[in-house]
Design an enzyme around this catalytic site. Sequence first.
Site, short mmCIF file in Angstrom:
data_model
loop_
_atom_site.label_atom_id
_atom_site.label_comp_id
_atom_site.label_asym_id
_atom_site.label_seq_id
_atom_site.Cartn_x
_atom_site.Cartn_y
_atom_site.Cartn_z
N ASP A 118 30.77 28.69 -21.17
CA ASP A 118 30.15 29.83 -22.65
C ASP A 118 28.44 30.07 -22.53
O ASP A 118 28.53 30.33 -23.20
CB ASP A 118 30.43 28.44 -23.73
CG ASP A 118 29.35 27.27 -23.66
OD1 ASP A 118 28.90 27.17 -22.27
OD2 ASP A 118 30.10 26.00 -24.11
N HIS A 135 33.82 27.15 -13.64
CA HIS A 135 34.56 27.95 -13.93
C HIS A 135 34.41 29.32 -14.34
O HIS A 135 35.21 29.89 -14.76
CB HIS A 135 35.67 27.02 -15.17
CG HIS A 135 36.54 25.75 -14.54
ND1 HIS A 135 36.33 24.99 -15.61
CD2 HIS A 135 36.80 25.42 -13.29
CE1 HIS A 135 37.29 23.49 -14.61
NE2 HIS A 135 37.47 24.29 -13.25
N ASN A 232 29.82 10.00 -22.85
CA ASN A 232 31.04 10.92 -22.88
C ASN A 232 31.37 10.15 -24.36
O ASN A 232 31.18 9.10 -24.42
CB ASN A 232 32.32 10.88 -22.39
CG ASN A 232 33.08 11.34 -22.00
OD1 ASN A 232 33.10 13.23 -22.82
ND2 ASN A 232 34.26 12.07 -22.34
N GLU A 234 34.46 9.26 -24.76
CA GLU A 234 35.49 8.37 -24.20
C GLU A 234 35.94 8.40 -22.71
O GLU A 234 34.97 8.89 -22.33
CB GLU A 234 37.23 8.98 -23.87
CG GLU A 234 37.60 10.80 -23.51
CD GLU A 234 38.13 11.43 -23.77
OE1 GLU A 234 39.52 10.14 -24.71
OE2 GLU A 234 39.05 11.98 -23.12
P1 OAD Z 1 38.00 18.29 -22.31
O1 OAD Z 1 38.30 18.82 -23.24
O2 OAD Z 1 39.23 17.81 -21.03
O3 OAD Z 1 37.92 16.63 -22.22
C1 OAD Z 1 35.77 16.95 -23.07
C2 OAD Z 1 36.37 15.66 -23.08
O4 OAD Z 1 34.46 15.40 -23.65
C3 OAD Z 1 36.54 14.71 -23.75
O5 OAD Z 1 36.43 13.66 -22.57
C4 OAD Z 1 36.12 14.08 -25.06
O6 OAD Z 1 36.20 13.58 -25.85
C5 OAD Z 1 34.59 14.59 -25.00
N1 OAD Z 1 33.71 15.56 -25.98
C6 OAD Z 1 33.82 16.22 -26.84
N2 OAD Z 1 32.71 16.44 -27.32
C7 OAD Z 1 31.38 15.30 -27.39
C8 OAD Z 1 30.52 15.08 -27.42
N3 OAD Z 1 30.11 16.13 -29.09
N4 OAD Z 1 30.01 14.11 -27.16
C9 OAD Z 1 30.65 13.42 -25.41
N5 OAD Z 1 31.60 13.57 -25.48
C10 OAD Z 1 32.00 14.49 -26.29
O7 OAD Z 1 36.69 19.79 -22.14
P2 OAD Z 1 36.81 19.60 -20.18
O8 OAD Z 1 36.96 18.37 -19.79
O9 OAD Z 1 35.79 20.05 -20.35
O10 OAD Z 1 39.11 25.10 -17.43
O11 OAD Z 1 38.16 20.48 -19.68
C11 OAD Z 1 37.54 21.16 -18.00
C12 OAD Z 1 38.29 22.40 -17.87
O12 OAD Z 1 39.69 22.29 -18.27
C13 OAD Z 1 37.61 23.62 -18.87
O13 OAD Z 1 37.14 24.00 -17.42
C14 OAD Z 1 39.19 23.89 -18.51
C15 OAD Z 1 39.76 23.51 -19.38
O14 OAD Z 1 41.86 23.70 -18.64
C16 OAD Z 1 39.82 26.39 -17.14
O15 OAD Z 1 40.12 26.41 -18.18
C17 OAD Z 1 40.32 26.52 -15.56
#
Ligand code: OAD
Length: 408
Positions: A118, A135, A232, A234
């Site tokens: 983003d 990414h 985080n 979780e």
């Molecule tokens: P996820 O959606 O897998 O994980 C987001 C994490 O952030 C989760 O553990 C939520 O509980 C937590 N979360 C959400 N909102 C929050 C907040 N306000 N404060 C604290 N924690 C919060 O997203 P990513 O780990 O970023 O890759 O996913 C990694 C990759 O998966 C992305 O870059 C993308 C996707 O597939 C590709 O597209 C190659």
Amino acid sequence: MSAPRASVKSRPTRIQGEAEPRVPVLKDASLESVADFINQGKAKNIIVMSGAGISTAAGIKDFRTPGTGLYDDLKRFNLPYPQAVFDISFFKPTLTHYFLPLLAKKGLLLRSYTQNIDMLERLTGLDPDLLVESHGSFATSKCIKCDTMVDSDIVKKHILKSEIPHCKKCGGLVKPTITFFGEELPPRFGTLAMVDFKKCDLLIVLGTSLQVEPFNRLITRVPESCPRLLINRERAGEDIYGGFDFNGKWKYPNVRDALFLGSCDEGTRKLAKLCGWEDELQAMYEAGNIKMQEAEELEALTLAKEQEEEEKAGTNVKGGSKDTKDTKDTKDTKDTKGAKDAKNAKSAKDVKDTKDSDDLDSLTERFQATNLSSTTEKADAKKDSKETPYKVASKTESKIKNSDPSVK
Ligand code: OAD
């Protein structure tokens, strides 16, 4: 560096004889312990790893949160219009994003590794050298065949018209430089990670489920004595070999992993407060917001001005029908004269030309009518596109693009 893939869950085990951090580097697994570590001047090369969770407070959905995550329900992606997914000006950096330039200002940030595409880190004014968009991002686009860089605005225009952008050089497909599953990560990721993580003396992981490789494996690449903090909603990263061990449930008691369960904004604000930086963080966040507001207003003004000019130009095109007719009249006179000259010609070829010239008037008229309507349509279409906020986005992004380290 290998392509991103979903992590396979495995029960963590310790290899016998593996070196362990014998001396605890943190008092306990709390945020306070991490703040003590920083306040004692022990953290000079902090690496921040982040994911979608740092941007959810900006209104961007994460991927895996049940009920609200993008993968769970794309329809509930809370956008005012579908194109807003391209509209970077619609989203603003969160308080957590400003924690990065704050660390940089303190001279403590070695690098920020984000999985997010983003580009919100860039909008905080963070030095692009300190950023690794693991990414990729929407800032640039390139041909998947010959790697020629293509202006992202051109690509977006195609996408919005449901057209497939092709490379002008080789005809290959063009796509934004975001990494899809199965694609290689940007070379910058591998090159820098190899050097940076060895030097790291405090790892802060923010808003990620740590489920995607190879990014999630980076948490295991810091020295054994390096404290690691997860902020985080979780728990995450506990099932990776060498991953987090908040409760000392493995063979050895936990001596370096800390956990803050809650929102990224709460966690970073609390950490900043414990380090005596809260006011500074808040001030940077507010100043950033004002700056973005001003930039938006400036763009709105520029757009309004451009639109006015477009409208004027549009009027000229409509009024231009007279001009065009005048031009046509002049051309007709010339052409008719040519036709008459041709009629005087004696060769067979000249006779043929003469016949063609007889039709010239009607042909010219038809050609000009078609041309005129397409010009008017183009002007109208352009005017319409100016009214969509998407245009604001593309301008903002062009500015961002100029600071993209990968764009030479
Ligand atoms: P996820 O959606 O897998 O994980 C987001 C994490 O952030 C989760 O553990 C939520 O509980 C937590 N979360 C959400 N909102 C929050 C907040 N306000 N404060 C604290 N924690 C919060 O997203 P990513 O780990 O970023 O890759 O996913 C990694 C990759 O998966 C992305 O870059 C993308 C996707 O597939 C590709 O597209 C190659």
